[in-house]
Design a protein around this motif. Sequence first.
Motif, PDB file in Angstrom:
ATOM      1  N   LEU A 114       7.322   5.297  16.117  1.00 47.08           N
ATOM      2  CA  LEU A 114       7.279   6.422  16.998  1.00 47.08           C
ATOM      3  C   LEU A 114       6.496   7.688  16.334  1.00 47.08           C
ATOM      4  O   LEU A 114       6.820   8.122  15.163  1.00 47.08           O
ATOM      5  N   THR A 115       5.241   8.117  16.968  1.00 50.56           N
ATOM      6  CA  THR A 115       4.531   9.151  16.310  1.00 50.56           C
ATOM      7  C   THR A 115       4.352  10.072  17.226  1.00 50.56           C
ATOM      8  O   THR A 115       4.379   9.945  18.661  1.00 50.56           O
ATOM      9  N   GLY A 116       3.756  11.310  16.832  1.00 52.48           N
ATOM     10  CA  GLY A 116       3.377  12.395  17.607  1.00 52.48           C
ATOM     11  C   GLY A 116       4.614  13.335  17.796  1.00 52.48           C
ATOM     12  O   GLY A 116       4.790  14.036  18.771  1.00 52.48           O
ATOM     13  N   LEU A 117       5.418  13.352  16.751  1.00 53.61           N
ATOM     14  CA  LEU A 117       6.681  14.061  16.907  1.00 53.61           C
ATOM     15  C   LEU A 117       6.668  15.494  16.193  1.00 53.61           C
ATOM     16  O   LEU A 117       5.971  15.691  15.486  1.00 53.61           O
ATOM     17  N   HIS A 118       7.722  16.348  16.701  1.00 55.36           N
ATOM     18  CA  HIS A 118       7.861  17.765  16.101  1.00 55.36           C
ATOM     19  C   HIS A 118       8.860  17.473  14.840  1.00 55.36           C
ATOM     20  O   HIS A 118      10.074  16.715  15.128  1.00 55.36           O
ATOM     21  N   ALA A 255       1.503   9.588  26.752  1.00 57.44           N
ATOM     22  CA  ALA A 255       2.152   8.794  25.653  1.00 57.44           C
ATOM     23  C   ALA A 255       1.549   7.378  25.898  1.00 57.44           C
ATOM     24  O   ALA A 255       1.159   6.725  26.838  1.00 57.44           O
ATOM     25  N   ALA A 256       1.256   6.525  24.518  1.00 55.41           N
ATOM     26  CA  ALA A 256       0.730   5.310  24.578  1.00 55.41           C
ATOM     27  C   ALA A 256       1.765   4.298  24.024  1.00 55.41           C
ATOM     28  O   ALA A 256       2.524   4.799  23.037  1.00 55.41           O
ATOM     29  N   LEU A 257       1.895   3.260  24.833  1.00 55.06           N
ATOM     30  CA  LEU A 257       2.962   2.093  24.301  1.00 55.06           C
ATOM     31  C   LEU A 257       2.284   0.907  24.049  1.00 55.06           C
ATOM     32  O   LEU A 257       1.423   0.502  24.729  1.00 55.06           O
ATOM     33  N   ALA A 258       2.630   0.160  23.033  1.00 56.86           N
ATOM     34  CA  ALA A 258       2.058  -1.121  22.687  1.00 56.86           C
ATOM     35  C   ALA A 258       3.110  -2.267  21.968  1.00 56.86           C
ATOM     36  O   ALA A 258       4.174  -1.693  21.462  1.00 56.86           O
ATOM     37  N   THR A 259       2.667  -3.585  22.159  1.00 56.78           N
ATOM     38  CA  THR A 259       3.663  -4.483  21.414  1.00 56.78           C
ATOM     39  C   THR A 259       3.181  -4.551  20.005  1.00 56.78           C
ATOM     40  O   THR A 259       2.353  -3.720  19.290  1.00 56.78           O
ATOM     41  N   PRO A 260       4.081  -5.438  19.271  1.00 48.70           N
ATOM     42  CA  PRO A 260       3.872  -5.221  17.869  1.00 48.70           C
ATOM     43  C   PRO A 260       2.724  -5.501  17.367  1.00 48.70           C
ATOM     44  O   PRO A 260       2.123  -4.734  16.377  1.00 48.70           O
ATOM     45  N   ASP A 261       1.864  -6.329  18.181  1.00 53.00           N
ATOM     46  CA  ASP A 261       0.429  -6.863  17.514  1.00 53.00           C
ATOM     47  C   ASP A 261      -0.523  -5.782  18.261  1.00 53.00           C
ATOM     48  O   ASP A 261      -1.669  -5.885  18.003  1.00 53.00           O
ATOM     49  N   GLY A 262      -0.127  -5.112  19.063  1.00 53.76           N
ATOM     50  CA  GLY A 262      -1.085  -3.980  19.680  1.00 53.76           C
ATOM     51  C   GLY A 262      -2.108  -4.775  20.814  1.00 53.76           C
ATOM     52  O   GLY A 262      -2.944  -4.117  21.277  1.00 53.76           O
ATOM     53  N   THR A 263      -1.681  -6.032  21.132  1.00 49.95           N
ATOM     54  CA  THR A 263      -2.657  -6.482  22.030  1.00 49.95           C
ATOM     55  C   THR A 263      -2.726  -6.235  23.420  1.00 49.95           C
ATOM     56  O   THR A 263      -3.341  -6.581  24.352  1.00 49.95           O
ATOM     57  N   TYR A 264      -1.265  -5.901  23.792  1.00 54.27           N
ATOM     58  CA  TYR A 264      -0.810  -5.446  25.178  1.00 54.27           C
ATOM     59  C   TYR A 264      -0.582  -3.872  24.925  1.00 54.27           C
ATOM     60  O   TYR A 264       0.095  -3.744  24.092  1.00 54.27           O
ATOM     61  N   TYR A 265      -1.094  -3.099  25.742  1.00 54.33           N
ATOM     62  CA  TYR A 265      -0.871  -1.444  25.576  1.00 54.33           C
ATOM     63  C   TYR A 265      -0.769  -0.945  27.011  1.00 54.33           C
ATOM     64  O   TYR A 265      -1.527  -1.370  27.880  1.00 54.33           O
ATOM     65  N   SER A 266      -0.093   0.245  27.070  1.00 49.12           N
ATOM     66  CA  SER A 266      -0.156   0.827  28.318  1.00 49.12           C
ATOM     67  C   SER A 266      -0.032   2.201  28.182  1.00 49.12           C
ATOM     68  O   SER A 266       0.744   2.651  27.074  1.00 49.12           O
ATOM     69  N   GLY A 306       4.083  -3.881  38.366  1.00 56.15           N
ATOM     70  CA  GLY A 306       4.773  -4.522  37.229  1.00 56.15           C
ATOM     71  C   GLY A 306       3.800  -4.508  35.765  1.00 56.15           C
ATOM     72  O   GLY A 306       4.257  -4.533  34.637  1.00 56.15           O
ATOM     73  N   TYR A 307       2.420  -4.326  35.818  1.00 54.29           N
ATOM     74  CA  TYR A 307       1.736  -4.407  34.738  1.00 54.29           C
ATOM     75  C   TYR A 307       1.805  -3.253  33.927  1.00 54.29           C
ATOM     76  O   TYR A 307       1.237  -3.004  32.842  1.00 54.29           O
ATOM     77  N   LYS A 308       2.478  -1.961  34.523  1.00 51.72           N
ATOM     78  CA  LYS A 308       2.702  -0.769  33.538  1.00 51.72           C
ATOM     79  C   LYS A 308       3.930  -1.161  33.088  1.00 51.72           C
ATOM     80  O   LYS A 308       4.171  -0.304  31.841  1.00 51.72           O
ATOM     81  N   GLN A 309       4.808  -1.970  33.321  1.00 50.00           N
ATOM     82  CA  GLN A 309       5.886  -2.172  32.617  1.00 50.00           C
ATOM     83  C   GLN A 309       5.990  -2.912  31.347  1.00 50.00           C
ATOM     84  O   GLN A 309       6.624  -4.189  31.580  1.00 50.00           O
ATOM     85  N   ILE A 310       5.385  -2.566  30.401  1.00 50.81           N
ATOM     86  CA  ILE A 310       5.311  -3.299  29.168  1.00 50.81           C
ATOM     87  C   ILE A 310       6.547  -3.826  28.419  1.00 50.81           C
ATOM     88  O   ILE A 310       7.581  -3.183  28.465  1.00 50.81           O
ATOM     89  N   LYS A 311       6.430  -4.938  27.965  1.00 50.82           N
ATOM     90  CA  LYS A 311       7.492  -5.843  27.531  1.00 50.82           C
ATOM     91  C   LYS A 311       7.005  -5.627  25.872  1.00 50.82           C
ATOM     92  O   LYS A 311       6.115  -5.800  25.304  1.00 50.82           O
ATOM     93  N   GLN A 312       8.283  -6.058  25.052  1.00 52.61           N
ATOM     94  CA  GLN A 312       8.389  -5.863  23.953  1.00 52.61           C
ATOM     95  C   GLN A 312       7.405  -4.769  23.191  1.00 52.61           C
ATOM     96  O   GLN A 312       6.782  -4.877  22.464  1.00 52.61           O
ATOM     97  N   ILE A 313       7.974  -3.939  23.369  1.00 50.76           N
ATOM     98  CA  ILE A 313       7.535  -2.471  22.857  1.00 50.76           C
ATOM     99  C   ILE A 313       7.775  -2.184  21.274  1.00 50.76           C
ATOM    100  O   ILE A 313       8.848  -2.465  21.042  1.00 50.76           O
ATOM    101  N   ALA A 314       6.711  -1.848  20.725  1.00 55.66           N
ATOM    102  CA  ALA A 314       6.968  -1.713  19.508  1.00 55.66           C
ATOM    103  C   ALA A 314       6.538  -0.200  19.022  1.00 55.66           C
ATOM    104  O   ALA A 314       7.061  -0.006  17.887  1.00 55.66           O
ATOM    105  N   SER A 315       5.776   0.278  19.843  1.00 56.49           N
ATOM    106  CA  SER A 315       5.210   1.863  19.577  1.00 56.49           C
ATOM    107  C   SER A 315       5.222   2.487  20.525  1.00 56.49           C
ATOM    108  O   SER A 315       4.874   2.337  21.526  1.00 56.49           O
ATOM    109  N   ILE A 316       5.560   3.805  20.211  1.00 52.15           N
ATOM    110  CA  ILE A 316       5.456   5.028  21.436  1.00 52.15           C
ATOM    111  C   ILE A 316       4.877   6.077  20.627  1.00 52.15           C
ATOM    112  O   ILE A 316       5.089   6.579  19.590  1.00 52.15           O
TER     113      ILE A 316
END
Length: 338
Positions: A114-118, A255-266, A306-316
Amino acid sequence: MSQDSTSQDSTRLVRPTLDAEIALRTRRSLLTGAVTLAAAAIGLRLWNRGPKIGGMYRPLRSAFNFNSAVSGKILGKTALAPTYPATSAVKRPFPNGPLGLRMDLDPASWRLQLTGLHQPQNHPAFVADVASWQYRYQPSFTQQASKADSAFDDQPLDLTGNMTEDNVKLSTIGPGPAKNGQNANPQPPPPRPSGPGLLLTMTDLKCLPFVEQTTEFKCVEGWSQIVTYGGVRFRDFFEAYLPLCNADGSLPRYAALATPDGTYYSGFELADLLHPQTLLCYQMSRQDLTPAHGAPLRLAMPLKYGYKQIKQIASITYSNTKPADYWGSHSYDWDGGL
Ligand SMILES: Nc1nc2c(c(=O)[nH]1)N[C@H]1C(S)=C(S)[C@@H](COP(=O)(O)O)O[C@H]1N2
Ligand SMILES: [Mo]
């Protein structure tokens, strides 16, 4: 007798005219058919020659923009998606879309970067660089770990490793690459998040209030299913881990969300993530999420496709720059609203 001969006579008289009429009509309809076909061919040519906007031919793009403008106006940001009794939900929701999913991810090694925090440094989960975290993959991984998904024998998923866009193109996984296999704006995936932030565990997330929600899940390909999701409201998560505000006191816009390897992101407008029905979801059908549905954490967002409902989220990552979106850069609408 006399009647017979009369009818034979009339048949003889009538037949040549009938034959001529049939021949004439056949010629006419053939001609009409040919003209229609030619017109259609010319129309298609013009359509295909037109400029592409965001990878879509203009007429399609206009319809798409119109639809999302209308739904935005009607629904606003606060309208709620219909909810259903849990008994209306499908027992075993269909899994679709394995891009960036690692079925062999070691659950113990999962962290939410989680990044971009106060003031993240005030939190016990603080790290100077979230990129230092290494996800582990189970070398002894077998299909057994995904037993819960194996009932879908008609849609076999490669459970042994990373699914890339290339091996997915062969199947009917959606929303699907642009027609004829071209990627309209092939873009490299955004860089993995780095810098100071938090590495949160599932235990951290499960400290937040649990919410169950039964809503209709819609894939842009045209199928839908009613699903019971369980997890925490994004809004509650947001309040627990506040982002860094802008100099004028306003919240970051995205906000950007991505999978552990970063290949799917939303990418999302923060306002949409704060919608009360946006869940950081770790349960489906009252069971822990299965790998094919995005274990351990995915989004449930009933007002988006559905395509916005990202699975296996690793980062926000909170930010003020509009984040890249996987299907958004493959001919689909960045916003993905219904
Ligand atoms: N990581 C990841 N998340 C994803 C996808 C994907 O390919 N990879 N596909 C999306 C699409 S197009 C759909 S329809 C839904 C399917 O969710 P389900 O498997 O729970 O049915 O996941 C979405 N989230
Ligand atoms: Mo989809």
